[in-house]
Design a protein around this motif. Structure first.
Motif, PDB file in Angstrom:
ATOM      1  N   GLY A   1       0.757  -1.137  -0.049  1.00  8.34           N
ATOM      2  CA  GLY A   1       0.043  -0.131   0.007  1.00  8.34           C
ATOM      3  C   GLY A   1       0.882   1.278   0.096  1.00  8.34           C
ATOM      4  N   ARG A   2       0.247   2.257   0.354  1.00  9.47           N
ATOM      5  CA  ARG A   2       0.919   3.681   0.115  1.00  9.47           C
ATOM      6  C   ARG A   2       0.323   4.502   1.421  1.00  9.47           C
ATOM      7  NH1 ARG A   2       0.897   6.845  -5.370  1.00  9.47           N
ATOM      8  NH2 ARG A   2       2.125   8.187  -4.074  1.00  9.47           N
ATOM      9  N   SER A   3       1.178   5.493   2.036  1.00 11.79           N
ATOM     10  CA  SER A   3       0.849   5.997   3.069  1.00 11.79           C
ATOM     11  C   SER A   3       0.033   7.154   2.640  1.00 11.79           C
ATOM     12  CB  SER A   3       2.277   6.833   3.652  1.00 11.79           C
ATOM     13  OG  SER A   3       1.937   7.450   4.868  1.00 11.79           O
ATOM     14  N   TRP A   4      -1.415   6.959   2.797  1.00  8.85           N
ATOM     15  CA  TRP A   4      -2.401   7.774   2.602  1.00  8.85           C
ATOM     16  C   TRP A   4      -3.089   8.154   3.756  1.00  8.85           C
ATOM     17  CZ3 TRP A   4      -2.346   9.293  -2.391  1.00  8.85           C
ATOM     18  CH2 TRP A   4      -1.904   8.421  -3.363  1.00  8.85           C
ATOM     19  N   SER A   5      -3.829   9.169   3.707  1.00  5.92           N
ATOM     20  CA  SER A   5      -4.669   9.504   5.020  1.00  5.92           C
ATOM     21  C   SER A   5      -6.084  10.014   4.330  1.00  5.92           C
ATOM     22  CB  SER A   5      -4.158  10.843   6.029  1.00  5.92           C
ATOM     23  OG  SER A   5      -3.400   9.974   6.961  1.00  5.92           O
ATOM     24  N   PRO A   6      -7.091   9.299   5.012  1.00  6.96           N
ATOM     25  CA  PRO A   6      -8.384   9.510   4.690  1.00  6.96           C
ATOM     26  C   PRO A   6      -8.800  11.192   5.070  1.00  6.96           C
ATOM     27  CG  PRO A   6      -8.448   7.659   5.877  1.00  6.96           C
ATOM     28  CD  PRO A   6      -7.101   8.287   6.126  1.00  6.96           C
ATOM     29  N   ILE A   7      -9.441  11.729   4.254  1.00  2.42           N
ATOM     30  CA  ILE A   7      -9.895  13.179   4.813  1.00  2.42           C
ATOM     31  C   ILE A   7     -11.471  12.908   5.075  1.00  2.42           C
ATOM     32  CG2 ILE A   7     -10.139  14.306   2.523  1.00  2.42           C
ATOM     33  CD1 ILE A   7      -9.399  16.825   3.924  1.00  2.42           C
ATOM     34  N   GLY A   8     -11.907  13.535   6.038  1.00  6.96           N
ATOM     35  CA  GLY A   8     -13.474  13.428   6.183  1.00  6.96           C
ATOM     36  C   GLY A   8     -14.144  14.531   6.756  1.00  6.96           C
ATOM     37  N   GLY A   9     -15.096  14.791   7.295  1.00  2.00           N
ATOM     38  CA  GLY A   9     -15.674  15.994   7.986  1.00  2.00           C
ATOM     39  C   GLY A   9     -16.660  16.342   7.741  1.00  2.00           C
ATOM     40  N   SER A  10     -17.117  17.581   7.736  1.00  3.58           N
ATOM     41  CA  SER A  10     -18.498  18.298   7.275  1.00  3.58           C
ATOM     42  C   SER A  10     -18.439  19.104   6.229  1.00  3.58           C
ATOM     43  CB  SER A  10     -19.166  18.899   8.611  1.00  3.58           C
ATOM     44  OG  SER A  10     -18.969  18.056   9.716  1.00  3.58           O
ATOM     45  N   LEU A  11     -19.578  19.061   5.603  1.00  2.44           N
ATOM     46  CA  LEU A  11     -20.120  20.018   4.238  1.00  2.44           C
ATOM     47  C   LEU A  11     -21.304  20.466   5.101  1.00  2.44           C
ATOM     48  CD1 LEU A  11     -19.811  17.261   1.444  1.00  2.44           C
ATOM     49  CD2 LEU A  11     -18.265  19.439   1.777  1.00  2.44           C
ATOM     50  N   LEU A  12     -21.451  21.873   4.272  1.00  4.44           N
ATOM     51  CA  LEU A  12     -22.761  22.583   4.559  1.00  4.44           C
ATOM     52  C   LEU A  12     -23.294  22.518   3.188  1.00  4.44           C
ATOM     53  CD1 LEU A  12     -21.624  25.417   7.077  1.00  4.44           C
ATOM     54  CD2 LEU A  12     -22.543  23.208   7.541  1.00  4.44           C
ATOM     55  N   GLY A  13     -24.662  22.102   3.068  1.00  7.92           N
ATOM     56  CA  GLY A  13     -25.621  22.224   1.993  1.00  7.92           C
ATOM     57  C   GLY A  13     -26.944  22.719   2.468  1.00  7.92           C
ATOM     58  N   ILE A  14     -27.639  22.815   1.278  1.00 10.97           N
ATOM     59  CA  ILE A  14     -29.110  23.426   1.268  1.00 10.97           C
ATOM     60  C   ILE A  14     -30.056  22.529   0.836  1.00 10.97           C
ATOM     61  CG2 ILE A  14     -30.736  25.188   0.307  1.00 10.97           C
ATOM     62  CD1 ILE A  14     -28.185  26.878   0.090  1.00 10.97           C
TER      63      ILE A  14
END
Length: 568
Positions: free
Chosen positions: A436-449
């Motif tokens: 594999g490779r040294s990745w990191s997932p990015i997560g978190g929050s979006l604001l939508g309508i």
């Protein structure tokens, strides 16, 4: 140079050619330039290019375009990759040689523009100091928000659904001050994350939405868009002057489905490996670069007799453990679904058919299950009931030497002067699994309508999203305990850098392309599949079934879910 910077440079050059053509009549259409720009843009966005779409992008007659394409293939500038499972269809991609040429060109443009606006000469080629497309290049210190003289929407109260996570906790606690700063009256109702999804789906069932702004966990956007629950934002973005290139590329793209923007990132967070630098130094250990290094360090630092455990990770049944599993599996080199590979990344632009087949029962899935079972040996006794905050608190208290956790929770020790981990922590992208490779997932929050919003409420809803995701307010969040920022301009502010070292770390990972969203892709059935993984892998960690049985059972149940929804 980051993907976002290269896209910003290409966009700048495209716009700079327009006056030559429109005002002076001096620029002739250039089919090769047009094809190169189209090909590189699509490649950077992990979108497919067919020979027909590339010919169309040239603006030249079809025969002329085809001759140019063949010439570029002969010169080794364009490559063909099989697209269909049979290999009969193919997509076009820029070769490494072409990408190297374009990157050199973009670097030269960046340097020239940087010099023209007064950036230090050495900074124009140093990604740490100068970022093409960033807001506030001239004034690195972001000013305090200036309250409007008059409220822009008198009589309106914008209602927002959110979940209990650090940035929304800060916004809730500061609501009165933020209303004064923005001039927009709003109410925020936070729920536990699983309950937020239920409330959002419930709200979609009303003829007219009862809320105006939705907080969206990154992977949910696939489900919401598949069911038509979100209002497209492209026209609102175009009318606002919001600079997409000031946002980390991966977090911005998390709000995009089939080329349409449905969410604006407010709390991106990278899943990292935290480690105690002092403990590593005393023990003569190097920071781990792969999973074997993690196990070696955990084994050597695990000293339960002095209340020190080697590592902690979210292993509570359900969503916490399932996210750990798929995120670590990404470092082993496998997404949780059969995503189509494009270069070093995966195509999330139009998921369908075989793309949606779960890949839990794979070599990488089995390796991940086995690795997590090994980690339990060096974890706190209650690890199987620990979720994100539990792990972060154990690390902050000095009870564990390493911790897989989201960057947004680093404030639990960075802001605590009593914590032995404060200013004593190293942050790493996920150490690589075998092959594999040294990745990191990015997560978190979006604001939508919400799509079913009263049309008269769209403008104030968008105004609140625009203000809450602005550089000025993101800096305020950091000053009040947040440890995340999705904007390069905010990360570059000296006050922000001093307040939270981890923001600079995440910023550098974003520039290096080590933050990705494909570990948690926007699959409509994501939440249902997560529930299955979190159940079966938990049974395995409890010793009720073997690692192989756990991935086989999870695969069977997840596959049944996808078939029941007619995905393939």
């Amino acid at each position: 140079m980051t993907k976002g910077e290269m896209l910003a440079v290409l966009g700048f050059v495209e716009r700079s050619r327009s006056p030559l053509r429109d005002d002076l009549g001096l620029a002739e259409p250039d089919p090769i330039w047009r094809m190169v720009v189209f090909l590189v843009r699509q490649h950077l966005d992990a979108k497919r290019v067919t020979i027909t779409s590339l010919a169309d992008a040239s603006g030249a007659p079809y025969g002329t375009a085809m001759r140019r394409i063949r010439e570029m293939m002969t010169e080794g500038l364009i490559e063909r990759h099989p697209y269909s499972r049979t290999g009969r269809s193919f997509s076009l991609h820029p070769s490494d040689a072409l990408m190297a040429r374009v990157e050199r060109y973009a670097e030269d443009i960046k340097r020239l523009v940087g010099e023209a606006i007064g950036a230090r000469a050495e900074a124009t080629t140093a990604t740490e100091d100068f970022h093409f497309g960033r807001s506030y290049i001239a004034a690195r210190i972001i000013p305090r928000p200036v309250p409007p003289v008059e409220p822009p929407f008198p009589g309106h109260t914008v209602r927002m659904l959110a979940y209990v996570d650090p940035v929304f906790v800060i916004i809730s606690g500061m609501r009165t001050q933020l209303v004064e700063m923005t001039g927009i009256t709003f109410e925020i109702e936070p729920f536990k994350i699983e309950r937020l999804r239920e409330k959002t789906l419930e709200n979609a069932g009303h003829p007219v939405s009862r809320v105006d702004v939705l907080a969206i966990d990154f992977p949910w956007i696939g489900e919401y868009c598949a069911n038509g629950l979100l209002h497209p934002l492209d026209d609102l973005i175009a009318g606002s002057g919001m600079n997409r290139f000031d946002f980390h590329g991966a977090s911005w793209e998390a709000g995009t489905v089939k080329g349409i923007q449905y969410g604006i990132p407010i709390q991106p967070t990278a899943d990292l490996l935290w480690y105690r630098k002092d403990l590593f130094q005393v023990s003569g250990l190097a920071p781990p670069v792969d999973v074997e290094g993690v196990l070696h360090a955990a084994r050597n630092l695990h000293r339960p007799v002095v209340d020190l455990n080697g590592i902690a990770f979210s292993a509570a049944r359900g969503t916490p453990l399932a996210n750990t599993f798929i995120q670590v599996m990404g470092a082993f080199g496998r997404p949780p679904f059969n995503l189509r590979r494009v270069g070093a990344h995966y195509d999330l632009s139009d998921l369908s058919g075989e793309d949606l087949r779960p890949m839990i029962d794979s070599d990488e899935g089995l390796q991940t299950a086995t690795y997590l079972k090994e980690l339990v040996r060096f974890s706190p006794p209650g690890i199987l009931s620990m979720a994100w905050d539990d792990c972060a608190l154990a690390y902050a208290d000095g009870a564990v030497a390493m911790c897989y956790n989201w960057s947004c929770r680093a404030g639990l020790f960075e802001m605590d002067p009593r914590s032995p981990a404060r200013r004593n922590t190293g942050f790493l992208p996920h150490p690589a699994g075998r092959r594999g490779r040294s990745w990191s997932p990015i997560g978190g929050s979006l604001l939508g309508i919400p799509a079913n919003i009263d049309p008269e409420r769209i403008e104030p809803a968008w105004a609140l999203i625009e203000r809450l995701t602005s550089p000025e307010l993101m800096k305020i969040y950091v000053e009040n305990g947040s440890t995340v920022s999705t904007r390069f301009s905010v990360s570059a502010d000296p006050d922000v850098a001093a307040a939270s070292p981890i923001i600079g770390v995440v910023d550098r990972l974003a520039r290096a392309g080590q933050l990705q969203t494909w570990q948690r892709p926007p699959v409509p059935e994501f939440a249902d599949v997560i529930a299955v993984i979190g159940s079966e892998i938990h049974d395995m960690l409890r010793g009720e079934i073997t690692p192989r049985e756990s991935v086989q059972r999870a695969q069977g149940r997840a596959d049944a879910i996808m078939r029941a929804h007619g995905r393939y």
